[in-house]
Design a protein around this motif. Sequence first.
Motif, PDB file in Angstrom:
ATOM      1  N   PRO A  49      -0.411 -59.577   3.922  1.00  0.00           N
ATOM      2  CA  PRO A  49       1.763 -59.193   4.172  1.00  0.00           C
ATOM      3  C   PRO A  49       2.015 -57.465   4.111  1.00  0.00           C
ATOM      4  N   ASN A  50       2.718 -57.409   5.307  1.00  0.00           N
ATOM      5  CA  ASN A  50       3.852 -56.652   4.754  1.00  0.00           C
ATOM      6  C   ASN A  50       4.966 -56.642   4.508  1.00  0.00           C
ATOM      7  N   TYR A  51       4.974 -56.144   2.893  1.00  0.00           N
ATOM      8  CA  TYR A  51       6.242 -56.497   2.030  1.00  0.00           C
ATOM      9  C   TYR A  51       7.529 -55.640   2.181  1.00  0.00           C
ATOM     10  N   THR A  52       7.515 -54.620   3.327  1.00  0.00           N
ATOM     11  CA  THR A  52       8.546 -53.848   4.136  1.00  0.00           C
ATOM     12  C   THR A  52       8.884 -55.391   4.942  1.00  0.00           C
ATOM     13  N   PHE A  53       8.078 -55.414   5.099  1.00  0.00           N
ATOM     14  CA  PHE A  53       9.141 -56.658   6.927  1.00  0.00           C
ATOM     15  C   PHE A  53       9.365 -57.801   6.000  1.00  0.00           C
TER      16      PHE A  53
ATOM     17  N   TRP B 144      13.709 -70.112   6.842  1.00  0.00           N
ATOM     18  CA  TRP B 144      13.167 -69.616   7.575  1.00  0.00           C
ATOM     19  C   TRP B 144      12.259 -68.779   6.226  1.00  0.00           C
ATOM     20  N   PHE B 145      12.825 -68.211   5.516  1.00  0.00           N
ATOM     21  CA  PHE B 145      12.027 -67.731   4.709  1.00  0.00           C
ATOM     22  C   PHE B 145      11.504 -67.986   3.432  1.00  0.00           C
ATOM     23  N   GLN B 146      12.201 -69.165   3.245  1.00  0.00           N
ATOM     24  CA  GLN B 146      11.392 -70.287   1.915  1.00  0.00           C
ATOM     25  C   GLN B 146      10.152 -70.783   2.883  1.00  0.00           C
ATOM     26  N   HIS B 147      10.144 -71.400   3.837  1.00  0.00           N
ATOM     27  CA  HIS B 147       9.468 -71.302   4.814  1.00  0.00           C
ATOM     28  C   HIS B 147       8.191 -69.974   4.459  1.00  0.00           C
ATOM     29  N   ASP B 148       8.593 -69.515   4.421  1.00  0.00           N
ATOM     30  CA  ASP B 148       6.753 -68.530   4.358  1.00  0.00           C
ATOM     31  C   ASP B 148       6.176 -68.557   3.324  1.00  0.00           C
ATOM     32  N   LEU B 149       7.971 -68.297   2.325  1.00  0.00           N
ATOM     33  CA  LEU B 149       6.543 -68.715   0.581  1.00  0.00           C
ATOM     34  C   LEU B 149       6.271 -69.904   0.985  1.00  0.00           C
ATOM     35  N   GLY B 150       7.056 -70.586   0.896  1.00  0.00           N
ATOM     36  CA  GLY B 150       5.418 -72.509   0.718  1.00  0.00           C
ATOM     37  C   GLY B 150       4.488 -72.083   1.419  1.00  0.00           C
ATOM     38  N   HIS B 151       4.176 -71.427   2.767  1.00  0.00           N
ATOM     39  CA  HIS B 151       2.762 -71.101   2.888  1.00  0.00           C
ATOM     40  C   HIS B 151       2.242 -69.876   2.450  1.00  0.00           C
ATOM     41  N   ARG B 152       2.741 -69.504   1.543  1.00  0.00           N
ATOM     42  CA  ARG B 152       1.640 -68.457   0.518  1.00  0.00           C
ATOM     43  C   ARG B 152       1.489 -66.740   1.118  1.00  0.00           C
ATOM     44  N   SER B 153       2.477 -66.551   2.212  1.00  0.00           N
ATOM     45  CA  SER B 153       2.227 -65.789   3.225  1.00  0.00           C
ATOM     46  C   SER B 153       3.664 -64.446   2.673  1.00  0.00           C
ATOM     47  N   VAL B 154       4.029 -64.553   1.819  1.00  0.00           N
ATOM     48  CA  VAL B 154       4.553 -63.221   1.350  1.00  0.00           C
ATOM     49  C   VAL B 154       4.400 -62.473   0.699  1.00  0.00           C
ATOM     50  N   PHE B 155       3.398 -63.327  -0.374  1.00  0.00           N
ATOM     51  CA  PHE B 155       2.418 -61.870  -1.538  1.00  0.00           C
ATOM     52  C   PHE B 155       1.172 -62.866  -1.196  1.00  0.00           C
ATOM     53  N   ARG B 156       0.406 -61.452  -2.182  1.00  0.00           N
ATOM     54  CA  ARG B 156      -1.189 -62.007  -2.134  1.00  0.00           C
ATOM     55  C   ARG B 156      -0.867 -63.057  -3.133  1.00  0.00           C
ATOM     56  N   LYS B 157      -0.448 -62.894  -4.270  1.00  0.00           N
ATOM     57  CA  LYS B 157      -1.259 -63.756  -5.438  1.00  0.00           C
ATOM     58  C   LYS B 157       0.229 -65.148  -4.750  1.00  0.00           C
TER      59      LYS B 157
END
Length: 448
Positions: free
Chosen positions: A132-136, A181-194
């Motif tokens: 992931p790109n944390y700035t994005f 949309w953002f919680q969708h990203d989190l649900g797919h574990r794509s925002v953080f590496r952990k």
Amino acid sequence: MAPQTGSTGRETRPVSAFQQLFTWEEIKMHNGRGQGQEQWLVIDRKVYDVSEFSKRHPGGRRVISHYAGQDATDVFIALHNDKSLVQRYLKSLLIGELAPDEPSCESNKDKALLEDFRELRCSVEKMGLLRPNYTFFFLILLHFLILEVASWLVVWHFGISFVPFVVGMVLFATAQIQIGWFQHDLGHRSVFRKTKWNQLLQIVVINFLKGFPTIWWNHLHNQHHAKPNCYRKDPDLNIHPLPFSFGKTLSVELGKKKKKLMPYNYQHMYFILLTPLTYIPFLQLSVFSFAIKKKNWLDLLLTVTFYIRISLMYIPLMGFKTFVMFFWLSRCLESVWFSWVTQMNHIPMHIDYDKNEDWLSTQLHATCNVNQSLFNDWFTGHLNFQIEHHLFPTMPRHNYCKVAPLVKAICDKHGIEYKSKTLLTAFSDILHTLKDSGEHWLEAYLHG
């Protein structure tokens, strides 16, 4: 060491004192529907008994059961970021492996296609496209927080006359859809590496900022990704046959059974009005009933905090009655936005019972893209790249455009159609497809 006898009565050569060799025919028999309802699946040629584990599977019982009796290698890789964590669960479930003379996949799957896709997966990992790109994501987070604050400020400063009421409501609905949309990203574990950081922030975002239980979303959405557009396995199709009939196969089947729960030949007309009205009560009521049924009291309590939060924000500014109208109108707008965006990639595609296709074919037959533009990316939360999202569910959305040419290349090589269209065409295709499905139902109903 003496030969062992498998559950089908066939002699199997032992791998060790506790492991056996199996054929695909034996594995297919353990699909959860036979005697004893045992569930076996294959990952990298190793055979696992998930009959009991499925009940405590972190991603939900049904998602793992949908692959019982099948090869689950690619879906396992696609949905799990932390392989070392998952391996700890797998060790106790291992019962054997495929016999040496058995192919690595079922006979109906294209071995060359499987190998090419797995090579693509390796390339994706080497290119760092799963990082992931944390700035994005920080900017995504910041922009929907600004939208929600702006909604409140408009009402606070200008009052509740018609124009500020509408502007505030639209800003609130826009913030809510972007939060989704953002919680969708989190649900797919794509925002953080952990994984744990994705899980923790998802709880905050979906519960406190959105008003939905985490367990409800994960339970349903994991199934959708595992078997998209597969009736009885994809929960997004649970509104078949009420109020809609989907796909030629299911519509003809419904017509031949002389079932007329709705006038399906007009469903392309009532979709526009009925869909948001269906989503609003369905989502709001089902999420609470689901949490209560699962006795997930913490999830339910956290969800209630959302309603407390927005009540404290808006009721002092506009009164209770006006707030109720403000909230439900925003939910209605959000539901229209959500339903058209999420359905444009799936309803026009192939809908049928599970055919146990390879991972690439499963996703390409069930999904299509909408052409890239800055507006389309923002408006859909990058779900205009539905093909890439379904092939690589844990990939951060800002990398979809980078992997798209590689996916197109493998599709061209193997003669698989890669569909991409304009946003307006995607919306109109929903109605055209519903009209076609309704006509198939009517023909079968009258003459089948």
